[in-house]
Design a protein around this motif. Structure first.
Motif, PDB file in Angstrom:
ATOM      1  N   ASN A 159      -5.580  10.148  -8.487  1.00 23.17           N
ATOM      2  CA  ASN A 159      -5.597   9.423  -7.065  1.00 23.17           C
ATOM      3  C   ASN A 159      -6.268   8.700  -8.330  1.00 23.17           C
ATOM      4  O   ASN A 159      -6.748   8.585  -8.912  1.00 23.17           O
ATOM      5  CB  ASN A 159      -7.058  10.355  -6.553  1.00 23.17           C
ATOM      6  CG  ASN A 159      -8.194  10.264  -6.908  1.00 23.17           C
ATOM      7  OD1 ASN A 159      -8.981   9.379  -7.566  1.00 23.17           O
ATOM      8  ND2 ASN A 159      -8.534  11.095  -7.727  1.00 23.17           N
ATOM      9  N   SER A 161      -8.553   4.631  -7.839  1.00 22.49           N
ATOM     10  CA  SER A 161      -9.602   3.757  -6.604  1.00 22.49           C
ATOM     11  C   SER A 161     -10.374   3.161  -6.786  1.00 22.49           C
ATOM     12  O   SER A 161      -9.648   2.418  -8.226  1.00 22.49           O
ATOM     13  CB  SER A 161     -10.703   4.539  -6.643  1.00 22.49           C
ATOM     14  OG  SER A 161     -11.684   5.122  -8.206  1.00 22.49           O
ATOM     15  N   THR A 175      -9.492   5.657  -1.282  1.00 21.87           N
ATOM     16  CA  THR A 175      -8.677   6.002  -2.527  1.00 21.87           C
ATOM     17  C   THR A 175      -7.379   6.803  -2.436  1.00 21.87           C
ATOM     18  O   THR A 175      -6.689   7.081  -1.108  1.00 21.87           O
ATOM     19  CB  THR A 175      -9.670   7.296  -2.781  1.00 21.87           C
ATOM     20  OG1 THR A 175     -10.920   6.573  -3.222  1.00 21.87           O
ATOM     21  CG2 THR A 175      -9.071   7.739  -3.538  1.00 21.87           C
ATOM     22  N   ILE A 176      -6.390   5.981  -2.972  1.00 23.19           N
ATOM     23  CA  ILE A 176      -5.013   7.197  -3.076  1.00 23.19           C
ATOM     24  C   ILE A 176      -4.958   8.228  -3.862  1.00 23.19           C
ATOM     25  O   ILE A 176      -5.047   8.222  -5.192  1.00 23.19           O
ATOM     26  CB  ILE A 176      -3.961   6.033  -2.970  1.00 23.19           C
ATOM     27  CG1 ILE A 176      -4.249   4.566  -2.255  1.00 23.19           C
ATOM     28  CG2 ILE A 176      -2.631   6.723  -3.056  1.00 23.19           C
ATOM     29  CD1 ILE A 176      -3.620   3.286  -2.519  1.00 23.19           C
ATOM     30  N   TYR A 177      -4.616   8.886  -3.159  1.00 20.28           N
ATOM     31  CA  TYR A 177      -3.952  10.141  -3.661  1.00 20.28           C
ATOM     32  C   TYR A 177      -2.142  10.736  -3.998  1.00 20.28           C
ATOM     33  O   TYR A 177      -1.360  10.664  -3.171  1.00 20.28           O
ATOM     34  CB  TYR A 177      -4.660  11.353  -3.100  1.00 20.28           C
ATOM     35  CG  TYR A 177      -5.852  11.741  -3.597  1.00 20.28           C
ATOM     36  CD1 TYR A 177      -6.060  12.568  -4.193  1.00 20.28           C
ATOM     37  CD2 TYR A 177      -6.374  11.415  -2.070  1.00 20.28           C
ATOM     38  CE1 TYR A 177      -8.184  12.283  -4.066  1.00 20.28           C
ATOM     39  CE2 TYR A 177      -7.807  10.671  -2.124  1.00 20.28           C
ATOM     40  CZ  TYR A 177      -8.535  11.957  -3.405  1.00 20.28           C
ATOM     41  OH  TYR A 177     -10.193  12.250  -3.201  1.00 20.28           O
ATOM     42  N   TYR A 178      -1.696  10.125  -4.817  1.00 18.69           N
ATOM     43  CA  TYR A 178      -0.474  10.058  -5.280  1.00 18.69           C
ATOM     44  C   TYR A 178       0.170  11.134  -6.299  1.00 18.69           C
ATOM     45  O   TYR A 178      -0.622  12.064  -7.738  1.00 18.69           O
ATOM     46  CB  TYR A 178      -0.502   8.411  -5.797  1.00 18.69           C
ATOM     47  CG  TYR A 178      -0.688   8.305  -7.155  1.00 18.69           C
ATOM     48  CD1 TYR A 178       0.286   8.914  -8.422  1.00 18.69           C
ATOM     49  CD2 TYR A 178      -1.871   8.448  -7.069  1.00 18.69           C
ATOM     50  CE1 TYR A 178      -0.614   8.045  -9.984  1.00 18.69           C
ATOM     51  CE2 TYR A 178      -2.532   8.070  -8.746  1.00 18.69           C
ATOM     52  CZ  TYR A 178      -1.020   7.783  -9.436  1.00 18.69           C
ATOM     53  OH  TYR A 178      -1.923   8.279 -10.877  1.00 18.69           O
ATOM     54  N   CYS A 189       6.900   7.477  -6.142  1.00 21.32           N
ATOM     55  CA  CYS A 189       5.626   7.686  -5.887  1.00 21.32           C
ATOM     56  C   CYS A 189       6.013   8.199  -5.010  1.00 21.32           C
ATOM     57  O   CYS A 189       5.624   7.511  -3.958  1.00 21.32           O
ATOM     58  CB  CYS A 189       4.763   6.096  -6.043  1.00 21.32           C
ATOM     59  SG  CYS A 189       2.562   6.061  -5.678  1.00 21.32           S
ATOM     60  N   ILE A 191       2.646   9.288  -1.779  1.00 26.61           N
ATOM     61  CA  ILE A 191       1.450   8.759  -1.463  1.00 26.61           C
ATOM     62  C   ILE A 191       0.989  10.329  -0.802  1.00 26.61           C
ATOM     63  O   ILE A 191       1.843  10.240   0.849  1.00 26.61           O
ATOM     64  CB  ILE A 191       0.981   7.533  -0.477  1.00 26.61           C
ATOM     65  CG1 ILE A 191       1.427   6.594  -1.650  1.00 26.61           C
ATOM     66  CG2 ILE A 191      -0.129   7.184  -0.444  1.00 26.61           C
ATOM     67  CD1 ILE A 191       1.771   5.316  -1.704  1.00 26.61           C
ATOM     68  N   SER A 193      -2.063  11.668   0.388  1.00 28.69           N
ATOM     69  CA  SER A 193      -3.003  11.006   0.805  1.00 28.69           C
ATOM     70  C   SER A 193      -4.444   9.416   0.976  1.00 28.69           C
ATOM     71  O   SER A 193      -3.833   9.619   0.079  1.00 28.69           O
ATOM     72  CB  SER A 193      -3.983  11.949   1.284  1.00 28.69           C
ATOM     73  OG  SER A 193      -4.789  12.503   0.149  1.00 28.69           O
ATOM     74  N   ILE A 194      -4.218   8.930   2.178  1.00 25.63           N
ATOM     75  CA  ILE A 194      -5.694   7.821   1.465  1.00 25.63           C
ATOM     76  C   ILE A 194      -6.827   7.891   2.395  1.00 25.63           C
ATOM     77  O   ILE A 194      -6.768   8.426   3.640  1.00 25.63           O
ATOM     78  CB  ILE A 194      -4.501   6.292   2.537  1.00 25.63           C
ATOM     79  CG1 ILE A 194      -3.527   6.177   1.350  1.00 25.63           C
ATOM     80  CG2 ILE A 194      -5.289   5.339   2.051  1.00 25.63           C
ATOM     81  CD1 ILE A 194      -2.728   5.659   2.639  1.00 25.63           C
ATOM     82  N   GLN A 196     -10.810   7.465   2.546  1.00 26.31           N
ATOM     83  CA  GLN A 196     -11.938   6.656   2.640  1.00 26.31           C
ATOM     84  C   GLN A 196     -13.591   7.279   2.219  1.00 26.31           C
ATOM     85  O   GLN A 196     -13.611   8.245   3.316  1.00 26.31           O
ATOM     86  CB  GLN A 196     -12.202   5.844   4.299  1.00 26.31           C
ATOM     87  CG  GLN A 196     -13.536   4.625   3.808  1.00 26.31           C
ATOM     88  CD  GLN A 196     -13.161   3.567   3.064  1.00 26.31           C
ATOM     89  OE1 GLN A 196     -12.196   2.743   3.149  1.00 26.31           O
ATOM     90  NE2 GLN A 196     -14.205   3.358   2.628  1.00 26.31           N
TER      91      GLN A 196
END
Length: 247
Positions: A159, A161, A175-178, A189, A191, A193-194, A196
Motif C-alpha cells: 500500500n 500512503s 492510503t491506496i492498496y495495490y 496496477c 487497486i 481499496s482506498i 482514509q
C-alpha cells in the motif's frame, strides 16, 4: 505441504477450517483432476468451487507463493500450536478468502498474479519515506510518500500512503492498496481499496478545511464519469459482487 492443502480443502467443503485448534468460517468446494483420478470435496452447492485441472502445476505455484510469503514475513497472527503448519494453512486459506469466483475457476493464473504482486518493485524507491517540497504552490508544505508492506490478510501485498506536511500539521490522504502485474508486456496496477485514516496525526482543522475545499473543486462533476454499477451501489439499489467472502 501437499498434506496440509488436502486437509484444508476437506475442511473448507464443510465450511469450517481448523487452524491453531480453532474453527475458522472458511467455505469452498474443491474438484481436482489428477490424471485419471478425480478428487471431490463438495459440501454445499452454494459455495464457490475451486477447479484444479493440473494438480502438479497448481502445487508448484502454491509452493512458490508460500516460500515468498515466508521469506517476506508479512504480518500474520501468532500461532501457539504447530506454528509452521498453522502458518502455511493460514496462508493457503487467505488465498481463497480473497479470491473471486473467476479466481476459483483459474487458480493457477490467480496464484501467479499474487506471486507477481509480491515480486514487483515498481515503487521500491518509496520504501524509505521521501518528502517533496511544494513551496508556494501548496502552502509551503511537503508531500510525504511512503510505500508500505500490507498484512497478509489484505488482498494486496503493498500500500502507498500520502501525507501533506506543513510545519507541525499533517493532513493524511487516503492510503491506496495495490498490486502490480505484468500483462502483455505492460505493467497493470490493480487497486483493491482506498482507505482514509479515521484519525489524523497532528491534525489542523483549518489546514484540513483548505485542502478539502481544493479536493471538492477537483472532484466537481466526477459523478458524471462514474459507472452505472457504482451509481446503483451508492443509491442503495441492487448491486452484485463477484466475490463471496466467508470471513
Amino acid at each position: 505441504m501437499k498434506e496440509i492443502f488436502y486437509e484444508l480443502i476437506k475442511e473448507a467443503s464443510n465450511g469450517k477450517v481448523i487452524i491453531d485448534n480453532e474453527e475458522w468460517p472458511i467455505a469452498f468446494n474443491t474438484i481436482v483432476n489428477d490424471g485419471d483420478k478425480e478428487i471431490r470435496f463438495v459440501g454445499n452447492k452454494d459455495f464457490d468451487t475451486l477447479m484444479i485441472n493440473n494438480y502438479d502445476e497448481f502445487l508448484l505455484h502454491l509452493t512458490k507463493y508460500l516460500e515468498l510469503e515466508m521469506k517476506n514475513k508479512r504480518k500474520m497472527p501468532k500461532f501457539y500450536y504447530e506454528e509452521q503448519k498453522n502458518q502455511l494453512k493460514w496462508l493457503m486459506s487467505y488465498i481463497f478468502v480473497n479470491a473471486t469466483t473467476e479466481d476459483f475457476l483459474n487458480p493457477i493464473l490467480y496464484i501467479q498474479r499474487i506471486i507477481n504482486f509480491l515480486q514487483d518493485n515498481t515503487f521500491e524507491a518509496f520504501n524509505d519515506s521521501i518528502e517533496i517540497p511544494l513551496n508556494e504552490t501548496f502552502y509551503n508544505g511537503k508531500l510525504q510518500i511512503k510505500n508500505n508492506i500490507s498484512p497478509v490478510a489484505m488482498e494486496t501485498p503493498f500500500n502507498i500512503s500520502f501525507n501533506l506536511i506543513k510545519i507541525d500539521c499533517i493532513h493524511n490522504f487516503p492510503t491506496i492498496y495495490y498490486g502490480i502485474n505484468e500483462e502483455n508486456n505492460e505493467k497493470v496496477c490493480y487497486i483493491y481499496s482506498i482507505i482514509q485514516k479515521k484519525k489524523e496525526d497532528n491534525k489542523s482543522e483549518e489546514f484540513s478545511k483548505k485542502i478539502n475545499r481544493l479536493l471538492y473543486k477537483v472532484n466537481k462533476n466526477i459523478r458524471e464519469t462514474e459507472s452505472q454499477d457504482y451509481l446503483d451501489y451508492i443509491n442503495k439499489k441492487k448491486y452484485i459482487l463477484s466475490r463471496r467472502k466467508y470471513f
